[in-house]
Design a protein around this motif. Sequence first.
Motif, PDB file in Angstrom:
ATOM      1  N   LYS A  18      50.210 -10.742  97.338  1.00 39.96           N
ATOM      2  CA  LYS A  18      50.925  -9.479  97.092  1.00 39.96           C
ATOM      3  C   LYS A  18      51.853  -9.613  95.890  1.00 39.96           C
ATOM      4  CE  LYS A  18      50.541  -7.394 101.620  1.00 39.96           C
ATOM      5  NZ  LYS A  18      49.636  -8.343 102.264  1.00 39.96           N
ATOM      6  N   ALA A  19      52.400 -10.799  95.701  1.00 42.30           N
ATOM      7  CA  ALA A  19      53.289 -11.009  94.547  1.00 42.30           C
ATOM      8  C   ALA A  19      52.516 -10.775  93.242  1.00 42.30           C
ATOM      9  CB  ALA A  19      53.871 -12.412  94.575  1.00 42.30           C
ATOM     10  N   GLN A  20      51.300 -11.273  93.203  1.00 43.89           N
ATOM     11  CA  GLN A  20      50.468 -11.085  91.992  1.00 43.89           C
ATOM     12  C   GLN A  20      50.127  -9.623  91.796  1.00 43.89           C
ATOM     13  OE1 GLN A  20      46.954 -13.445  92.112  1.00 43.89           O
ATOM     14  NE2 GLN A  20      47.853 -15.025  90.786  1.00 43.89           N
ATOM     15  N   GLN A  21      49.723  -8.986  92.905  1.00 44.64           N
ATOM     16  CA  GLN A  21      49.336  -7.565  92.814  1.00 44.64           C
ATOM     17  C   GLN A  21      50.540  -6.706  92.398  1.00 44.64           C
ATOM     18  OE1 GLN A  21      47.875  -6.840  96.763  1.00 44.64           O
ATOM     19  NE2 GLN A  21      46.115  -8.183  96.502  1.00 44.64           N
ATOM     20  N   LEU A  22      51.702  -7.097  92.915  1.00 40.49           N
ATOM     21  CA  LEU A  22      52.903  -6.317  92.598  1.00 40.49           C
ATOM     22  C   LEU A  22      53.251  -6.445  91.110  1.00 40.49           C
ATOM     23  CD1 LEU A  22      55.297  -4.575  93.512  1.00 40.49           C
ATOM     24  CD2 LEU A  22      56.498  -6.662  94.171  1.00 40.49           C
ATOM     25  N   THR A  23      53.106  -7.637  90.579  1.00 35.86           N
ATOM     26  CA  THR A  23      53.378  -7.834  89.147  1.00 35.86           C
ATOM     27  C   THR A  23      52.455  -6.934  88.320  1.00 35.86           C
ATOM     28  OG1 THR A  23      53.977 -10.099  89.654  1.00 35.86           O
ATOM     29  CG2 THR A  23      53.602  -9.602  87.342  1.00 35.86           C
ATOM     30  N   CYS A  24      51.177  -6.879  88.716  1.00 36.57           N
ATOM     31  CA  CYS A  24      50.229  -6.000  87.977  1.00 36.57           C
ATOM     32  C   CYS A  24      50.634  -4.540  88.154  1.00 36.57           C
ATOM     33  CB  CYS A  24      48.816  -6.152  88.508  1.00 36.57           C
ATOM     34  SG  CYS A  24      48.100  -7.716  88.122  1.00 36.57           S
ATOM     35  N   ALA A  25      50.952  -4.165  89.392  1.00 33.59           N
ATOM     36  CA  ALA A  25      51.243  -2.746  89.660  1.00 33.59           C
ATOM     37  C   ALA A  25      52.489  -2.281  88.916  1.00 33.59           C
ATOM     38  CB  ALA A  25      51.401  -2.521  91.166  1.00 33.59           C
ATOM     39  N   GLY A  40      67.040  -2.722  89.553  1.00 39.87           N
ATOM     40  CA  GLY A  40      65.660  -3.207  89.593  1.00 39.87           C
ATOM     41  C   GLY A  40      64.700  -2.027  89.622  1.00 39.87           C
ATOM     42  N   PRO A  41      63.386  -2.317  89.656  1.00 41.51           N
ATOM     43  CA  PRO A  41      62.397  -1.231  89.589  1.00 41.51           C
ATOM     44  C   PRO A  41      62.487  -0.230  90.737  1.00 41.51           C
ATOM     45  CG  PRO A  41      61.343  -3.400  89.457  1.00 41.51           C
ATOM     46  CD  PRO A  41      62.796  -3.649  89.684  1.00 41.51           C
ATOM     47  N   PHE A  42      63.006  -0.645  91.890  1.00 41.98           N
ATOM     48  CA  PHE A  42      63.017   0.266  93.042  1.00 41.98           C
ATOM     49  C   PHE A  42      64.371   0.956  93.227  1.00 41.98           C
ATOM     50  CE2 PHE A  42      59.766  -2.938  93.896  1.00 41.98           C
ATOM     51  CZ  PHE A  42      58.665  -2.106  94.034  1.00 41.98           C
ATOM     52  N   ILE A  65      63.958   2.934  83.904  1.00 48.15           N
ATOM     53  CA  ILE A  65      62.865   2.018  84.306  1.00 48.15           C
ATOM     54  C   ILE A  65      61.713   2.883  84.825  1.00 48.15           C
ATOM     55  CG2 ILE A  65      62.238   0.114  85.860  1.00 48.15           C
ATOM     56  CD1 ILE A  65      65.231  -0.572  86.011  1.00 48.15           C
ATOM     57  N   PRO A  66      60.458   2.621  84.362  1.00 54.23           N
ATOM     58  CA  PRO A  66      59.347   3.465  84.828  1.00 54.23           C
ATOM     59  C   PRO A  66      59.277   3.465  86.358  1.00 54.23           C
ATOM     60  CG  PRO A  66      58.610   1.846  83.199  1.00 54.23           C
ATOM     61  CD  PRO A  66      60.029   1.528  83.490  1.00 54.23           C
ATOM     62  N   PRO A  67      59.112   4.646  86.973  1.00 52.87           N
ATOM     63  CA  PRO A  67      59.085   4.686  88.444  1.00 52.87           C
ATOM     64  C   PRO A  67      57.873   3.922  88.992  1.00 52.87           C
ATOM     65  CG  PRO A  67      58.599   6.849  87.502  1.00 52.87           C
ATOM     66  CD  PRO A  67      58.919   5.961  86.355  1.00 52.87           C
ATOM     67  N   PRO A  68      58.078   3.099  89.994  1.00 52.79           N
ATOM     68  CA  PRO A  68      56.961   2.336  90.552  1.00 52.79           C
ATOM     69  C   PRO A  68      55.916   3.255  91.188  1.00 52.79           C
ATOM     70  CG  PRO A  68      59.074   1.544  91.409  1.00 52.79           C
ATOM     71  CD  PRO A  68      59.352   2.816  90.687  1.00 52.79           C
ATOM     72  N   SER A  69      54.676   2.825  91.141  1.00 53.08           N
ATOM     73  CA  SER A  69      53.601   3.598  91.785  1.00 53.08           C
ATOM     74  C   SER A  69      53.726   3.450  93.305  1.00 53.08           C
ATOM     75  CB  SER A  69      52.251   3.037  91.344  1.00 53.08           C
ATOM     76  OG  SER A  69      52.179   1.673  91.735  1.00 53.08           O
ATOM     77  N   ASP A  70      52.982   4.315  94.030  1.00 54.31           N
ATOM     78  CA  ASP A  70      52.949   4.180  95.499  1.00 54.31           C
ATOM     79  C   ASP A  70      52.484   2.786  95.885  1.00 54.31           C
ATOM     80  OD1 ASP A  70      53.726   6.755  95.697  1.00 54.31           O
ATOM     81  OD2 ASP A  70      51.795   7.543  96.410  1.00 54.31           O
ATOM     82  N   GLU A  71      51.504   2.286  95.127  1.00 55.62           N
ATOM     83  CA  GLU A  71      50.967   0.953  95.434  1.00 55.62           C
ATOM     84  C   GLU A  71      52.069  -0.104  95.335  1.00 55.62           C
ATOM     85  OE1 GLU A  71      48.319  -0.608  92.489  1.00 55.62           O
ATOM     86  OE2 GLU A  71      47.679  -2.273  93.784  1.00 55.62           O
ATOM     87  N   ALA A  72      52.897   0.014  94.281  1.00 54.81           N
ATOM     88  CA  ALA A  72      53.967  -0.971  94.094  1.00 54.81           C
ATOM     89  C   ALA A  72      54.979  -0.900  95.241  1.00 54.81           C
ATOM     90  CB  ALA A  72      54.653  -0.746  92.752  1.00 54.81           C
ATOM     91  N   ILE A  77      62.365  13.250  98.949  1.00 54.18           N
ATOM     92  CA  ILE A  77      61.837  14.535  99.440  1.00 54.18           C
ATOM     93  C   ILE A  77      61.445  15.426  98.268  1.00 54.18           C
ATOM     94  CG2 ILE A  77      62.503  16.652 100.654  1.00 54.18           C
ATOM     95  CD1 ILE A  77      64.281  14.794 102.429  1.00 54.18           C
ATOM     96  N   VAL A  78      62.263  15.436  97.249  1.00 55.17           N
ATOM     97  CA  VAL A  78      62.006  16.322  96.109  1.00 55.17           C
ATOM     98  C   VAL A  78      60.786  15.837  95.320  1.00 55.17           C
ATOM     99  CG1 VAL A  78      62.949  17.193  93.931  1.00 55.17           C
ATOM    100  CG2 VAL A  78      64.415  17.029  95.942  1.00 55.17           C
ATOM    101  N   HIS A  79      60.680  14.539  95.116  1.00 55.66           N
ATOM    102  CA  HIS A  79      59.656  14.037  94.207  1.00 55.66           C
ATOM    103  C   HIS A  79      58.369  13.554  94.878  1.00 55.66           C
ATOM    104  CE1 HIS A  79      62.239  14.471  90.774  1.00 55.66           C
ATOM    105  NE2 HIS A  79      63.220  13.957  91.501  1.00 55.66           N
TER     106      HIS A  79
END
Length: 445
Positions: free
Chosen positions: A14-21, A37-39, A45-52, A240-242
């Motif tokens: 998951k650490a690897q996948q998270l770095t890619c995401a 941080g990203p969250f 900072i670009p908003p993290p994807s749902d996957e991230a 809720i808004v986004h």
Amino acid sequence: MALFQNTLLSIAEKAQQLTCALGEESAALLNNNVDNGPFDGDPAIPPPSDEAWDLAQAMVTDFYQMIAILTPRHIQTLKFSFAASLETAIGIAAHFRVADLIEKRGGRASVDDLATDADTDANKLTNVLRALTARHMFVELETGVFANNRHSRTLLGGHGAPEMIESYALVSGKAFDGLLPVMTDKSAMHSIDPRDGAFARAVGVPKGITEWIMLPENEAHLAQLVAGIPWLTSMVAHRIVHEFDWRRWGPTARICDMGCADGGIMSLIKAETPSLHIICQDLKATLPMTRQTFALSHPGAEERNEVEFIAHSYFDIQTTEADAYWLRGVLHDYTDADCVRILHTVANQLQQNPQARVLINEIVKPSMVVPEHDKDAPASNAAVRTQSAFLEMSSLMQLHTTAFLAGKERSYDEFQLLFAQAGYRIARYHHLHLFTAIMELELVQ
Ligand SMILES: C[S@@+](CC[C@H](N)C(=O)[O-])C[C@H]1O[C@@H](n2cnc3c(N)ncnc32)[C@H](O)[C@@H]1O
């Protein structure tokens, strides 16, 4: 493979996948020494994807499992009985505004200086801070010298966070003293009425916290809570808004908030999509507060008929036409029978307009079911999607809510049964990244 190896592998993958995401640049900000941080919701900072988000939360779940695997069992158990130390420590750090004191001292401060500034004892303050630094809240740069880190900066004043944290930790946290007495009292154990709840028991008055805090003698507590609401709302409201598509019924859709309170959420939704028509419903006494919110955030909107304020009880038949009927934090105050009554009041509107939906926004009680055949799987496998995100955090939150607000938090299955009793089904389930979900209801034909 054994649980230890499976969990380790799950974390590594998951650490690897998270770095890619996230991308390398944002992933480099997965750090406690940065400002955000990203969250953390920093617009820079670009908003993290749902996957991230999902990967990060699954990793946290696996880390908790890893901690349990690696901790001697006596210690793990003992740790739970000392957990109130953390609540007290964060409440005290918030009370003394330690994060601000550190900044005023130039970003690092000895505990003696902090104790002088806070007018308290240095030894006890050290103990408080060390309980927190061991969990990565503040950092000790050299013995007895403390600085802020990404987490403790949340406690800086000006946005209501220290007020809300202190209120949660030291005021509503009192409710826990009343939980066992309620759970062993046959006349109160099954009640969801706040007057029979743990908070009422703990403070020794038959009043839930919302009534208790309005007593003149609790004015200071009320002020603190009110100061903290914008911080709490901004964190939760963002989701809720986004994370819900408010334009899906068209740009001029009519959104009706039943039990809108101060109207904070609707005002943010309107700010994001100004063309929406907002209808705020609450008891008559509450609406001046709602109007005030909109007068400040959307001046002239009521006069332009973009926003309506209607005195309406959600126990009465709904007479206002809308595309979506929003109930946030309403059902958890009521028994199943009362929830069914509330839901029935809207059915006539959905019969006339089958595209309309009832939107229920609540904590969906999380669980972590580990079947016998899967007992060596990483914990993240057991965290299903139809429940509140952040398993560990929402598990604590539902107990906190049970103790301080009473009422009834429900699981997905319990909601499904309840909705079926009222003649609805869940058409779509929207998993928000923090704490609550939006369940979209349609009538069963
Ligand atoms: C049940 S909670 C709802 C919280 C709110 N939706 C939010 O997001 O913060 C409290 C609100 O419900 C309102 N309320 C209580 N009983 C009501 C009723 N029978 N009909 C309509 N609103 C009610 C209260 O005045 C208060 O504003």
